[in-house]
Motif scaffolding. Structure first.
Motif, PDB file in Angstrom:
ATOM      1  N   MET A   1      82.105  41.528  85.853  1.00  0.00           N
ATOM      2  CA  MET A   1      81.618  42.885  85.703  1.00  0.00           C
ATOM      3  C   MET A   1      80.097  42.891  85.947  1.00  0.00           C
ATOM      4  O   MET A   1      79.386  42.055  85.405  1.00  0.00           O
ATOM      5  N   THR A   2      79.610  43.837  86.729  1.00  0.00           N
ATOM      6  CA  THR A   2      78.179  43.935  87.005  1.00  0.00           C
ATOM      7  C   THR A   2      77.442  44.485  85.787  1.00  0.00           C
ATOM      8  O   THR A   2      78.057  45.029  84.864  1.00  0.00           O
ATOM      9  N   ARG A   3      76.138  44.358  85.808  1.00  0.00           N
ATOM     10  CA  ARG A   3      75.336  44.908  84.705  1.00  0.00           C
ATOM     11  C   ARG A   3      75.510  46.406  84.591  1.00  0.00           C
ATOM     12  O   ARG A   3      75.621  46.938  83.484  1.00  0.00           O
ATOM     13  N   VAL A   4      75.534  47.102  85.707  1.00  0.00           N
ATOM     14  CA  VAL A   4      75.724  48.554  85.677  1.00  0.00           C
ATOM     15  C   VAL A   4      77.067  48.882  85.035  1.00  0.00           C
ATOM     16  O   VAL A   4      77.165  49.790  84.201  1.00  0.00           O
ATOM     17  N   GLU A   5      78.107  48.147  85.390  1.00  0.00           N
ATOM     18  CA  GLU A   5      79.430  48.381  84.799  1.00  0.00           C
ATOM     19  C   GLU A   5      79.419  48.089  83.299  1.00  0.00           C
ATOM     20  O   GLU A   5      80.038  48.817  82.522  1.00  0.00           O
ATOM     21  N   ARG A   6      78.724  47.030  82.887  1.00  0.00           N
ATOM     22  CA  ARG A   6      78.640  46.706  81.464  1.00  0.00           C
ATOM     23  C   ARG A   6      77.868  47.767  80.689  1.00  0.00           C
ATOM     24  O   ARG A   6      78.257  48.150  79.581  1.00  0.00           O
ATOM     25  N   ILE A   7      76.778  48.262  81.276  1.00  0.00           N
ATOM     26  CA  ILE A   7      76.006  49.337  80.639  1.00  0.00           C
ATOM     27  C   ILE A   7      76.874  50.578  80.516  1.00  0.00           C
ATOM     28  O   ILE A   7      76.968  51.189  79.448  1.00  0.00           O
ATOM     29  N   ARG A   8      77.535  50.941  81.606  1.00  0.00           N
ATOM     30  CA  ARG A   8      78.406  52.124  81.609  1.00  0.00           C
ATOM     31  C   ARG A   8      79.505  51.990  80.553  1.00  0.00           C
ATOM     32  O   ARG A   8      79.752  52.909  79.767  1.00  0.00           O
ATOM     33  N   SER A   9      80.144  50.850  80.492  1.00  0.00           N
ATOM     34  CA  SER A   9      81.233  50.626  79.544  1.00  0.00           C
ATOM     35  C   SER A   9      80.746  50.743  78.098  1.00  0.00           C
ATOM     36  O   SER A   9      81.402  51.383  77.265  1.00  0.00           O
ATOM     37  N   ALA A  10      79.601  50.152  77.800  1.00  0.00           N
ATOM     38  CA  ALA A  10      79.066  50.194  76.433  1.00  0.00           C
ATOM     39  C   ALA A  10      78.705  51.624  76.029  1.00  0.00           C
ATOM     40  O   ALA A  10      79.002  52.056  74.906  1.00  0.00           O
ATOM     41  N   LEU A  11      78.087  52.377  76.937  1.00  0.00           N
ATOM     42  CA  LEU A  11      77.703  53.753  76.622  1.00  0.00           C
ATOM     43  C   LEU A  11      78.918  54.663  76.500  1.00  0.00           C
ATOM     44  O   LEU A  11      78.959  55.541  75.626  1.00  0.00           O
ATOM     45  N   GLU A  12      79.914  54.451  77.340  1.00  0.00           N
ATOM     46  CA  GLU A  12      81.139  55.254  77.244  1.00  0.00           C
ATOM     47  C   GLU A  12      81.846  55.006  75.919  1.00  0.00           C
ATOM     48  O   GLU A  12      82.316  55.945  75.268  1.00  0.00           O
ATOM     49  N   ALA A  13      81.914  53.753  75.503  1.00  0.00           N
ATOM     50  CA  ALA A  13      82.602  53.413  74.256  1.00  0.00           C
ATOM     51  C   ALA A  13      81.882  53.987  73.032  1.00  0.00           C
ATOM     52  O   ALA A  13      82.523  54.465  72.103  1.00  0.00           O
ATOM     53  N   ALA A  14      80.559  53.947  73.042  1.00  0.00           N
ATOM     54  CA  ALA A  14      79.800  54.358  71.864  1.00  0.00           C
ATOM     55  C   ALA A  14      79.496  55.853  71.806  1.00  0.00           C
ATOM     56  O   ALA A  14      79.447  56.429  70.711  1.00  0.00           O
ATOM     57  N   LEU A  15      79.301  56.486  72.960  1.00  0.00           N
ATOM     58  CA  LEU A  15      78.788  57.859  72.951  1.00  0.00           C
ATOM     59  C   LEU A  15      79.700  58.886  73.623  1.00  0.00           C
ATOM     60  O   LEU A  15      79.376  60.073  73.634  1.00  0.00           O
ATOM     61  N   ALA A  16      80.826  58.464  74.170  1.00  0.00           N
ATOM     62  CA  ALA A  16      81.799  59.362  74.811  1.00  0.00           C
ATOM     63  C   ALA A  16      81.110  60.433  75.659  1.00  0.00           C
ATOM     64  O   ALA A  16      81.267  61.631  75.415  1.00  0.00           O
ATOM     65  N   PRO A  17      80.338  60.027  76.655  1.00  0.00           N
ATOM     66  CA  PRO A  17      79.586  61.012  77.441  1.00  0.00           C
ATOM     67  C   PRO A  17      80.465  61.895  78.315  1.00  0.00           C
ATOM     68  O   PRO A  17      81.512  61.464  78.792  1.00  0.00           O
ATOM     69  N   GLN A  18      80.012  63.131  78.498  1.00  0.00           N
ATOM     70  CA  GLN A  18      80.664  64.031  79.451  1.00  0.00           C
ATOM     71  C   GLN A  18      80.195  63.716  80.858  1.00  0.00           C
ATOM     72  O   GLN A  18      80.900  63.970  81.826  1.00  0.00           O
ATOM     73  N   SER A  19      78.991  63.177  80.945  1.00  0.00           N
ATOM     74  CA  SER A  19      78.411  62.802  82.226  1.00  0.00           C
ATOM     75  C   SER A  19      77.555  61.565  82.004  1.00  0.00           C
ATOM     76  O   SER A  19      76.858  61.458  80.997  1.00  0.00           O
ATOM     77  N   LEU A  20      77.637  60.620  82.953  1.00  0.00           N
ATOM     78  CA  LEU A  20      76.868  59.386  82.826  1.00  0.00           C
ATOM     79  C   LEU A  20      76.543  58.854  84.214  1.00  0.00           C
ATOM     80  O   LEU A  20      77.427  58.662  85.044  1.00  0.00           O
ATOM     81  N   ASP A  21      75.252  58.625  84.447  1.00  0.00           N
ATOM     82  CA  ASP A  21      74.811  58.037  85.704  1.00  0.00           C
ATOM     83  C   ASP A  21      73.921  56.851  85.358  1.00  0.00           C
ATOM     84  O   ASP A  21      72.960  56.991  84.594  1.00  0.00           O
ATOM     85  N   VAL A  22      74.255  55.681  85.870  1.00  0.00           N
ATOM     86  CA  VAL A  22      73.484  54.463  85.641  1.00  0.00           C
ATOM     87  C   VAL A  22      73.048  53.925  86.993  1.00  0.00           C
ATOM     88  O   VAL A  22      73.879  53.688  87.865  1.00  0.00           O
ATOM     89  N   VAL A  23      71.740  53.738  87.165  1.00  0.00           N
ATOM     90  CA  VAL A  23      71.185  53.263  88.422  1.00  0.00           C
ATOM     91  C   VAL A  23      70.412  51.970  88.177  1.00  0.00           C
ATOM     92  O   VAL A  23      69.574  51.908  87.276  1.00  0.00           O
ATOM     93  N   ASP A  24      70.711  50.964  88.979  1.00  0.00           N
ATOM     94  CA  ASP A  24      69.987  49.692  88.918  1.00  0.00           C
ATOM     95  C   ASP A  24      68.782  49.800  89.842  1.00  0.00           C
ATOM     96  O   ASP A  24      68.928  49.873  91.055  1.00  0.00           O
ATOM     97  N   ASP A  25      67.601  49.821  89.252  1.00  0.00           N
ATOM     98  CA  ASP A  25      66.346  49.945  89.989  1.00  0.00           C
ATOM     99  C   ASP A  25      65.634  48.603  90.125  1.00  0.00           C
ATOM    100  O   ASP A  25      64.454  48.563  90.484  1.00  0.00           O
TER     101      ASP A  25
END
Length: 90
Positions: A1-25
């Motif tokens: 799993m990439t870092r972006v996928e891990r960040i997305r997964s952790a935020l989805e599990a904890a905060l149940a977002p309606q919208s989520l965009d994660v960008v690796d800069d």
């Protein structure tokens, strides 16, 4: 799993977002002192009901808490835009 996928997964599990965009800069910060140890730079735009009634600082703390250990092992810099659904529609 990439870092972006891990960040997305952790935020989805904890905060149940309606919208989520994660960008690796990270590529834009190559050579930066904080990037030399392999940790990355990320931007997060998150919209969640969980932020209702929270101050901006509390919202950032909630994101940091959701990411847990990743904040010390994988993430050097994190830009956060955290809004409620009503704020996102305004």
């Amino acid at each position: 799993m990439t870092r972006v996928e891990r960040i997305r997964s952790a935020l989805e599990a904890a905060l149940a977002p309606q919208s989520l965009d994660v960008v690796d800069d990270s590529a834009r910060h190559a050579g930066h002192a904080g990037a030399r140890d392999g940790r990355g730079h990320f931007n997060v735009d998150i919209v969640s009901d969980a932020f209702a009634g929270m101050s901006p600082i509390a919202r950032h703390r909630a994101v940091y808490a959701a990411l847990g250990e990743m904040m010390t092992t994988d993430i050097h810099a994190l830009a956060i835009r955290a809004r409620t659904p009503a704020e996102a529609q305004a």
